[in-house]
Scaffold this active site. Sequence first.
Site, PDB file in Angstrom:
ATOM      1  CB  ILE A   7     -17.722  -2.701  -2.237  1.00 40.09           C
ATOM      2  CG1 ILE A   7     -17.898  -3.456  -3.779  1.00 40.09           C
ATOM      3  CG2 ILE A   7     -17.223  -3.658  -1.113  1.00 40.09           C
ATOM      4  CD1 ILE A   7     -18.925  -4.700  -3.507  1.00 40.09           C
TER       5      ILE A   7
ATOM      6  CB  THR B 235     -14.378   0.065   0.416  1.00 43.12           C
ATOM      7  OG1 THR B 235     -14.741   1.126  -0.541  1.00 43.12           O
ATOM      8  CG2 THR B 235     -14.716  -1.454  -0.080  1.00 43.12           C
TER       9      THR B 235
ATOM     10  CG  ASP C  15      -2.186   0.767   1.074  1.00 39.20           C
ATOM     11  OD1 ASP C  15      -3.356   0.417   0.979  1.00 39.20           O
ATOM     12  OD2 ASP C  15      -1.871   2.063   1.110  1.00 39.20           O
TER      13      ASP C  15
ATOM     14  CE  LYS D 214     -11.274   1.047 -11.330  1.00 41.93           C
ATOM     15  NZ  LYS D 214     -10.216   0.140 -10.758  1.00 41.93           N
TER      16      LYS D 214
ATOM     17  CG  ASN E 144      -7.632  -3.805  -4.440  1.00 44.79           C
ATOM     18  OD1 ASN E 144      -8.862  -3.909  -4.865  1.00 44.79           O
ATOM     19  ND2 ASN E 144      -7.464  -3.353  -3.143  1.00 44.79           N
TER      20      ASN E 144
ATOM     21  CE1 TYR F 157     -12.906   4.097 -10.193  1.00 45.05           C
ATOM     22  CE2 TYR F 157     -14.873   3.452 -11.153  1.00 45.05           C
ATOM     23  CZ  TYR F 157     -13.904   3.268 -10.262  1.00 45.05           C
ATOM     24  OH  TYR F 157     -14.060   2.220  -9.464  1.00 45.05           O
TER      25      TYR F 157
END
Length: 255
Positions: A195, A197, A38, A166, A91, A162
């Site tokens: 999701i 998060t 990370d 993707k 990810n 975005y």
Amino acid sequence: MTGMLDGKSALITGAGSGIGRAAALAFVREGAWVAAADRNLDAAKATVAAIEAMGGEAVAIACDVTDDAQVAAMVAAAVNAFGGLDCAFNNAGVAPYQLNSAGVLTADLEEASWLGLIDINLHGVWRCLRHEVVQMRKQGGGAVVNTASILGLIGSGGAAAYVASKHAVVGLTKAAAIDHAPENIRVNAVCPGYIETPMTEETVRRRGEALMARVPMARMGRPEEIAEAVVWMCSDRAGFVTGSCWQVDGGYTAR
């Protein structure tokens, strides 16, 4: 009873929170050793602490995926820690609001926002994939999963950079799967819906009710539900699966 990933080594980017942290814990549960990467090293260390608390083995690595030298060093550190690299989950990514592009019309986007988002969400995945595959070649194979999105499959207003990034990850995944299938390297993508998060908190705050009205299951997904799909795609149980992009979205894209 053995786990799906017993004896395998795995590298996960964006492992400090959300889907990345859930995946790290799921990989360890299934018997893998995990390199948790990370750009926030403290967050990666917190993930490692959670893994060690459950009896697993992991290392924390700081990496900014926009820096190719750091990506190369990350892969080398994972290999040094565990002797090889069997699985990788690319990810790391950012949401539009993090680069001032949420809700901005395509023609009104600032170039810096466009380039910044593309560099992390697309170029970052490619940088990781490239270095991971070079290592997997040496070992005779491996499995890679990239994080795309349902917005890699459909369009959405006010999110041009975005959506473009993707869609490109989906295309990259398919091309890489074809390129490297003869080398016994499988490349797939997961396409999460909305999701729970930290990355989605701002989107949900602004328009969560409208979004949930479009989800047949009428709820947000959990990071653990994405992690389960990723674990399976990295396992030998998915041995004939490559070039696939799996929606895990509560039915959002089925409409």
